[in-house]
Design a protein around this motif. Structure first.
Motif, PDB file in Angstrom:
ATOM      1  N   LYS A  69       0.831  -1.203   0.000  1.00  0.00           N
ATOM      2  CA  LYS A  69       0.000   0.000   0.000  1.00  0.00           C
ATOM      3  C   LYS A  69       0.865   1.252   0.000  1.00  0.00           C
ATOM      4  N   LYS A  78      -4.173   4.534  -6.922  1.00  0.00           N
ATOM      5  CA  LYS A  78      -5.267   4.254  -5.997  1.00  0.00           C
ATOM      6  C   LYS A  78      -5.125   2.833  -5.470  1.00  0.00           C
ATOM      7  N   THR A  80      -7.077   0.707  -2.251  1.00  0.00           N
ATOM      8  CA  THR A  80      -7.957   0.720  -1.087  1.00  0.00           C
ATOM      9  C   THR A  80      -8.249  -0.698  -0.624  1.00  0.00           C
ATOM     10  N   GLU A  81      -8.648  -0.806   0.635  1.00  0.00           N
ATOM     11  CA  GLU A  81      -9.021  -2.110   1.173  1.00  0.00           C
ATOM     12  C   GLU A  81     -10.242  -2.674   0.464  1.00  0.00           C
TER      13      GLU A  81
END
Length: 347
Positions: A69, A78, A80-81
């Motif tokens: 990350k 980008k 994200t989880e």
């Protein structure tokens, strides 16, 4: 009598073992936490069991996930989880998950020091390799090294179709980058120079990207005709096609580098975009860099190629010198870099 690991690898790779590194020169380890946490989730999915929030948090807390990350943020991408959870929901069979587990075992059963020792043959004295190798279950099917000076990390995409020999070649390639960065002057990247007129410095930095080709040579253990033989037939064939375009690719880079020096290549973002395009999977930073490194080694020996790639301001001029010598015996001469370009970059 037990055969040394280096001897086995050297025989397999048609290369001589390097001189032994200092006892504290290699401190590289595997971190399997992300792969194991992801596999636990995949196991639950194929069994029809519920994946809990605790499962997700265990995955997101692993060092591999957190560093991936961090790297994607550094690249401006980008990450994200939610996106990662969506990737993990891709349907997989029990056989596919078992294949990933088997591959993880095969990759990590080999001593990582062996790949490091192969790379050491093409590093200056005093080089060190410290860092962590992360076999990863992740969305992008790429492999890369990150944060080579502060806390080096190598990310490998866990693929059940990739044999251990290919993984070893990748590790040797990336470990060479880490070792080179440990002892050579920092590459003059676009983010390192803040002088009012830094065009030359930036171009010198980008020319440092030819280290990708040098790492190909190092991971192969020497100037063998097919440096990617351990990576399988498909990649070897693609490499042969790309290397066959050496004259064309070098001419294109030569012309672009000159326009950069002349200030006619566009703004900084345009130059960066063009330079990034030279990476690709097997782009000119790899193929042209490899051909230059092999030519220099064939004419002047291994130590000269190590020295010039440690101070890459001299790279183009040294290649021109080596190619001119080699051309005396070739029916089809190797191309040369523009003499003025090579001279300017050597400043």
């Amino acid at each position: 009598m037990k055969t040394p690991v280096c001897g086995l690898l050297a025989a397999a790779m048609l290369a001589a073992c390097p001189a032994p590194a200092a006892d504290n020169a290699v401190a590289v380890k595997f971190d399997l936490s992300e792969a194991e946490a992801a596999l636990s989730i995949l196991d639950k999915r194929v069994k029809g069991e519920q994946v809990t929030e605790a499962d997700w948090q265990a995955l997101f807390a692993t060092s591999g996930y957190r560093r991936l990350k961090e790297r994607e943020a550094w690249m401006g991408r980008k990450f994200t989880e939610a996106d990662f959870e969506a990737f993990m929901e891709t349907p997989r069979s029990a056989e596919q998950v078992a294949g990933l587990r088997r591959t993880l075992r095969e990759w990590t059963s080999q001593p990582i020091e062996a790949a490091a020792k192969i790379a050491f043959a093409y590093l200056p004295a005093g080089a060190k390799m410290k860092g962590t190798v992360y076999p990863m279950i992740k969305p992008k099917k790429n492999e890369f090294v990150f944060d080579t000076r502060r806390d080096p990390a190598i990310f490998l995409y866990l693929d059940a179709d990739v044999p251990a020999a290919k993984a070893r070649n990748t590790m040797a390639h990336e470990l060479h980058h880490i070792g080179q960065n440990s002892v050579c002057p920092p590459a003059a990247t676009k983010k390192k120079y803040a002088s009012p007129d830094s065009t030359l410095a930036k171009l010198q930095g980008w020319v440092g990207s030819f280290s990708e080709g040098f790492a190909v040579l190092a991971a192969a253990g020497g100037p063998r005709p097919d440096p990617l033989v351990d990576r399988g037939e498909q990649e070897s064939a693609e490499w042969a096609r790309n290397v066959a375009k050496f004259d064309e690719l070098m001419a294109e880079q030569n012309a672009f580098f000159l326009t950069v020096l002349d200030g006619k290549a566009g703004d900084a973002s345009a130059v960066d975009a063009k330079m990034m395009g030279y990476f690709g999977v097997q782009g000119p930073w790899y193929t042209v860099g490899w051909k230059m490194a092999v030519t220099i080694e064939n004419q002047f020996g291994r130590q000269r190629v190590i020295d010039v790639f440690c101070d890459q301001r001299q790279l183009l001029a040294t290649y021109n010198e080596a190619a001119a010598l080699q051309n005396k015996t070739l029916a089809k001469p190797l191309p040369l870099w523009d003499a003025g370009l090579a001279r300017t970059l050597s400043q």
